[in-house]
Design a protein around this motif. Sequence first.
Motif, mmCIF file in Angstrom:
data_model
loop_
_atom_site.group_PDB
_atom_site.id
_atom_site.type_symbol
_atom_site.label_atom_id
_atom_site.label_comp_id
_atom_site.label_asym_id
_atom_site.label_seq_id
_atom_site.Cartn_x
_atom_site.Cartn_y
_atom_site.Cartn_z
ATOM 1 N N ASN A 1 0.848 -1.198 0.000
ATOM 2 C CA ASN A 1 0.000 0.000 0.000
ATOM 3 C C ASN A 1 0.883 1.246 0.000
ATOM 4 O O ASN A 1 1.037 1.922 1.016
ATOM 5 N N THR A 2 1.465 1.533 -1.122
ATOM 6 C CA THR A 2 2.497 2.566 -1.206
ATOM 7 C C THR A 2 1.930 3.917 -1.614
ATOM 8 O O THR A 2 0.820 4.021 -2.147
ATOM 9 N N ASN A 3 2.734 4.953 -1.361
ATOM 10 C CA ASN A 3 2.375 6.333 -1.700
ATOM 11 C C ASN A 3 3.531 6.955 -2.480
ATOM 12 O O ASN A 3 4.494 7.442 -1.892
ATOM 13 N N SER A 4 3.443 6.912 -3.795
ATOM 14 C CA SER A 4 4.517 7.482 -4.612
ATOM 15 C C SER A 4 4.271 8.963 -4.851
ATOM 16 O O SER A 4 3.145 9.459 -4.740
ATOM 17 N N TYR A 5 5.343 9.662 -5.188
ATOM 18 C CA TYR A 5 5.249 11.119 -5.333
ATOM 19 C C TYR A 5 6.315 11.589 -6.321
ATOM 20 O O TYR A 5 7.440 11.073 -6.327
ATOM 21 N N LYS A 6 5.948 12.569 -7.139
ATOM 22 C CA LYS A 6 6.914 13.185 -8.051
ATOM 23 C C LYS A 6 6.545 14.652 -8.243
ATOM 24 O O LYS A 6 5.371 14.970 -8.478
ATOM 25 N N ARG A 7 7.540 15.514 -8.103
ATOM 26 C CA ARG A 7 7.296 16.943 -8.330
ATOM 27 C C ARG A 7 8.444 17.532 -9.128
ATOM 28 O O ARG A 7 9.614 17.335 -8.805
ATOM 29 N N ASP A 8 8.084 18.256 -10.188
ATOM 30 C CA ASP A 8 9.046 19.012 -10.983
ATOM 31 C C ASP A 8 8.813 20.495 -10.720
ATOM 32 O O ASP A 8 7.675 20.984 -10.817
ATOM 33 N N ARG A 9 9.896 21.193 -10.399
ATOM 34 C CA ARG A 9 9.774 22.621 -10.112
ATOM 35 C C ARG A 9 10.830 23.399 -10.895
ATOM 36 O O ARG A 9 12.008 23.026 -10.910
ATOM 37 N N VAL A 10 10.390 24.474 -11.531
ATOM 38 C CA VAL A 10 11.277 25.359 -12.287
ATOM 39 C C VAL A 10 11.129 26.765 -11.733
ATOM 40 O O VAL A 10 10.006 27.276 -11.597
ATOM 41 N N PHE A 11 12.241 27.347 -11.391
ATOM 42 C CA PHE A 11 12.245 28.735 -10.923
ATOM 43 C C PHE A 11 13.202 29.537 -11.796
ATOM 44 O O PHE A 11 14.320 29.091 -12.068
ATOM 45 N N GLY A 12 12.764 30.694 -12.226
ATOM 46 C CA GLY A 12 13.628 31.536 -13.046
ATOM 47 C C GLY A 12 13.411 33.006 -12.748
ATOM 48 O O GLY A 12 12.287 33.443 -12.475
ATOM 49 N N LYS A 13 14.475 33.768 -12.780
ATOM 50 C CA LYS A 13 14.404 35.221 -12.593
ATOM 51 C C LYS A 13 15.417 35.870 -13.518
ATOM 52 O O LYS A 13 16.582 35.441 -13.593
ATOM 53 N N THR A 14 14.966 36.872 -14.237
ATOM 54 C CA THR A 14 15.867 37.582 -15.135
ATOM 55 C C THR A 14 15.667 39.084 -14.973
ATOM 56 O O THR A 14 14.537 39.544 -14.759
ATOM 57 N N SER A 15 16.760 39.821 -15.019
ATOM 58 C CA SER A 15 16.711 41.275 -14.812
ATOM 59 C C SER A 15 17.587 41.975 -15.839
ATOM 60 O O SER A 15 18.679 41.494 -16.186
ATOM 61 N N LEU A 16 17.104 43.106 -16.297
ATOM 62 C CA LEU A 16 17.884 43.995 -17.154
ATOM 63 C C LEU A 16 18.052 45.314 -16.418
ATOM 64 O O LEU A 16 17.058 45.946 -16.035
ATOM 65 N N PHE A 17 19.311 45.694 -16.167
ATOM 66 C CA PHE A 17 19.617 46.913 -15.414
ATOM 67 C C PHE A 17 20.115 48.001 -16.363
ATOM 68 O O PHE A 17 20.932 47.740 -17.255
ATOM 69 N N TYR A 18 19.605 49.185 -16.132
ATOM 70 C CA TYR A 18 20.105 50.359 -16.856
ATOM 71 C C TYR A 18 20.566 51.378 -15.824
ATOM 72 O O TYR A 18 19.781 51.792 -14.968
ATOM 73 N N GLN A 19 21.841 51.741 -15.840
ATOM 74 C CA GLN A 19 22.411 52.642 -14.845
ATOM 75 C C GLN A 19 23.036 53.848 -15.540
ATOM 76 O O GLN A 19 24.215 53.855 -15.886
ATOM 77 N N PRO A 20 22.227 54.922 -15.751
ATOM 78 C CA PRO A 20 22.752 56.103 -16.451
ATOM 79 C C PRO A 20 23.741 56.900 -15.608
ATOM 80 O O PRO A 20 24.603 57.596 -16.145
ATOM 81 N N PHE A 21 23.583 56.823 -14.290
ATOM 82 C CA PHE A 21 24.486 57.512 -13.372
ATOM 83 C C PHE A 21 24.898 56.547 -12.268
ATOM 84 O O PHE A 21 24.229 55.549 -12.010
ATOM 85 N N GLU A 22 25.988 56.861 -11.595
ATOM 86 C CA GLU A 22 26.475 55.986 -10.540
ATOM 87 C C GLU A 22 25.467 55.850 -9.404
ATOM 88 O O GLU A 22 25.380 54.815 -8.755
ATOM 89 N N PHE A 23 24.659 56.895 -9.169
ATOM 90 C CA PHE A 23 23.720 56.906 -8.045
ATOM 91 C C PHE A 23 22.312 56.472 -8.428
ATOM 92 O O PHE A 23 21.434 56.392 -7.580
ATOM 93 N N LEU A 24 22.063 56.176 -9.707
ATOM 94 C CA LEU A 24 20.704 55.875 -10.153
ATOM 95 C C LEU A 24 20.704 54.621 -11.020
ATOM 96 O O LEU A 24 21.518 54.486 -11.939
ATOM 97 N N LYS A 25 19.778 53.718 -10.704
ATOM 98 C CA LYS A 25 19.703 52.465 -11.458
ATOM 99 C C LYS A 25 18.240 52.088 -11.673
ATOM 100 O O LYS A 25 17.399 52.243 -10.784
ATOM 101 N N PHE A 26 17.947 51.576 -12.863
ATOM 102 C CA PHE A 26 16.611 51.089 -13.200
ATOM 103 C C PHE A 26 16.695 49.590 -13.494
ATOM 104 O O PHE A 26 17.653 49.118 -14.118
ATOM 105 N N GLU A 27 15.681 48.858 -13.023
ATOM 106 C CA GLU A 27 15.667 47.416 -13.232
ATOM 107 C C GLU A 27 14.306 46.964 -13.729
ATOM 108 O O GLU A 27 13.269 47.308 -13.159
#
Length: 740
Positions: free
Chosen positions: A143-169
């Motif tokens: 009387n078994t209990n099998s289990y399978k889980r596939d998980r995908v996690f992804g994160k991607t960012s594009l940074f634009y830094q026009p000045f040393e003190f200012l950044k956009f993401e």
Amino acid sequence: MSNPDNVKEFFRTGVSQNHTISVTASSEKATTRASLSYRGQNGTVPNTDQKRYSAMLNTSIKLSKYLTYDLSTSYTRTQSDNLVGQGYGGNNPINSLFAWSGRQINMKSLEANWDQKDASGNYTYYNWNTNYHMNPYFTVNENTNSYKRDRVFGKTSLFYQPFEFLKFEGRAGLDYYNATAFERHYIDRSDYPKGGFKQTNQGNTELNLDFIASFNKTFGQFNITGMAGANYRDVSWDKTIFGANELTVPGVYTIANKNGDALTEMDHSHIRSNSVYASASVGWKNQLYADFSARNDWSSTIKEAFFYPSVSLSWIATESLPWLKGDGDILSFLKLRAGWAEIGNATNAYRNRAYYQLYTDGSFNGVAQIYKSTIYPNENLKPESIKSWEIGAEFGFLNDRLHFDVAYYNKSTSDQILNVTTPYSTGYSSMLINAGEIQNKGVEIQLSGDILQNKNGLNWTSTFNFSKDNSKVIELYPAMDLNTYGIGWTWGVATQAIEGQKWGSLVGTGFNRIQQEDVDKGLATKDQIGAIKVNSKGLAQTKSGVNFGNVTPDFMINWRNEFSIKNFNFGFLLDLRIGGDIWSQTMAHGYTAGTSVVTAEGGIRERSIVGGVDVMQDQKFVMQDASGNWVTNTIETDAYSWFKNDVSEYYTFDGSYLKLREAYISYALPKNWLVRTRYISAATVSLTGNNLALLWVHKSNKMRIDPETGGVSSDSRGIGFEQSSVPTSRSFGLKVNLTF
């Protein structure tokens, strides 16, 4: 024949292994790290296992002077051929082992014959008990209990830094998983006497899109950092269940083999939210800091938007007032802080409209049944609100060798979304409302010190943590005279929020005790208040709806010690919990079945017993004399009758414990040894141990059950309950780290 270790013989030594390999490559414009890992476990319960395979990739690429691109992604597969069943179901072998099996059972015989078959090739179901439980080896192998889980996690960012003190993401994140659980029941006398199976498929996809602007600049003696952004969140979840509660042919787990209606269920939810948020931190001369944050959410599950801000202030007094510090021999650091915050929470999907649902337990003449929800929806639900404030201080003494951190907090939770019972005359069984206010006050203390410091000798750092939380249910819903709300329930015992009391009262059948009312009537004396009344047979009288405990601990302490000498490092961690009551199903059934040692102590099975004398000696018991007055109990009874007298309060114990949580020792190989290898730049060998010993439990914990086991539910509904849980196990590990 007695087999005193037969329960122990069922379990085996679990083995786990972890392997990770990672590579890193970097250049002037890019850095990339990739890793592969594998973890395999064989459980302490026979024929149970779990495997996990993981792959990760992180990369950062400088596209130009102003543009940078980041990518992080991972994939994990978790699978098992058999996970041990939970709760009080027939597929949980712990039920029969702990609660109902005696010491006369030969576990080796059960193991050797679990798959015994007759001349026709059918299982004989060899077991010590044919009324309810299965042979535990049959359960874990068939009387078994099998289990399978596939998980995908992804994160991607594009940074634009026009000045040393200012950044956009610009950022996008995806979290997706798909899980399949398959329960097989060749035969289960309690739940599936004619066999059955159930397959559960669940999928979840969460998408987050963010745009963030960040700022960091110094203006004279002021440093200002800030961030502002917006978020879009989309979460979809679905679940499909199909199976059969009876099989035509045993052991064939397909819908075509069902007997009767198929077991079917489909469910889903879809939630969206939009948010804007901002935060800022202002620092002055590295000694005074002010932090602010604000967020506004719009959720598809709540009609109105909700706004929650926070503010905090900290001051490093030893920077502003150098004379406090002096040469640092006494006070070397002092920081004072205070903060206030408000948090809002939405709710689950589809709770603010009246939706139709499918009846999943069968059909009528082959036609599916649909019914309207019996929960009255509330279109005007408000978000839950949590408001808190905190003050604290950090001290450094003896040139920062001794550190002391103390904090006091006050938290108020209100407008909780509760499902309360309504009269059936309304056409509904319950309704959703915003109600309740719970207050939490507490203190957290950390004391750490470098007790020994020696570059060429022994070093010792010790850290002590203390936490205490006091809760109180201020009110629930006075407009409906609601002063009690159910949190969790099992076996006739409930955890409740009761107005005016601490959160988490245990309520159920308790002992009927002497009250002030009995004293006022002249039937008892004042010193008898609290004594347990017995009936004419000498058995404890019971009373329903008794509040006999609370699940909240009084306080918790942990103490970590770390030592080092040359290339050796070693240490240990102790955990102490005081208070927090637990109702135990293992104790309840162990007492009733007579399998607990308590039921045989002092030879009480072989003679007459008296409550308060031979059993429960820490309690007073009283009986009524001929005049109806309560006097010291002398009525004899027998052990069988005593322990068959079902009283939930009797099966409750104080969850206090002291544990050796972990210990380790590691050795870093000398550099001059590694030079000869040419390829290895660093190597460390470590021996670790976790959950090593339950050093002490409260005397009321007669069966020495680990207070951290559960078995009812993993959320707040399961707090304070123990139910046929697999015993926690100590683990030892050998770890080798190589750096190339």
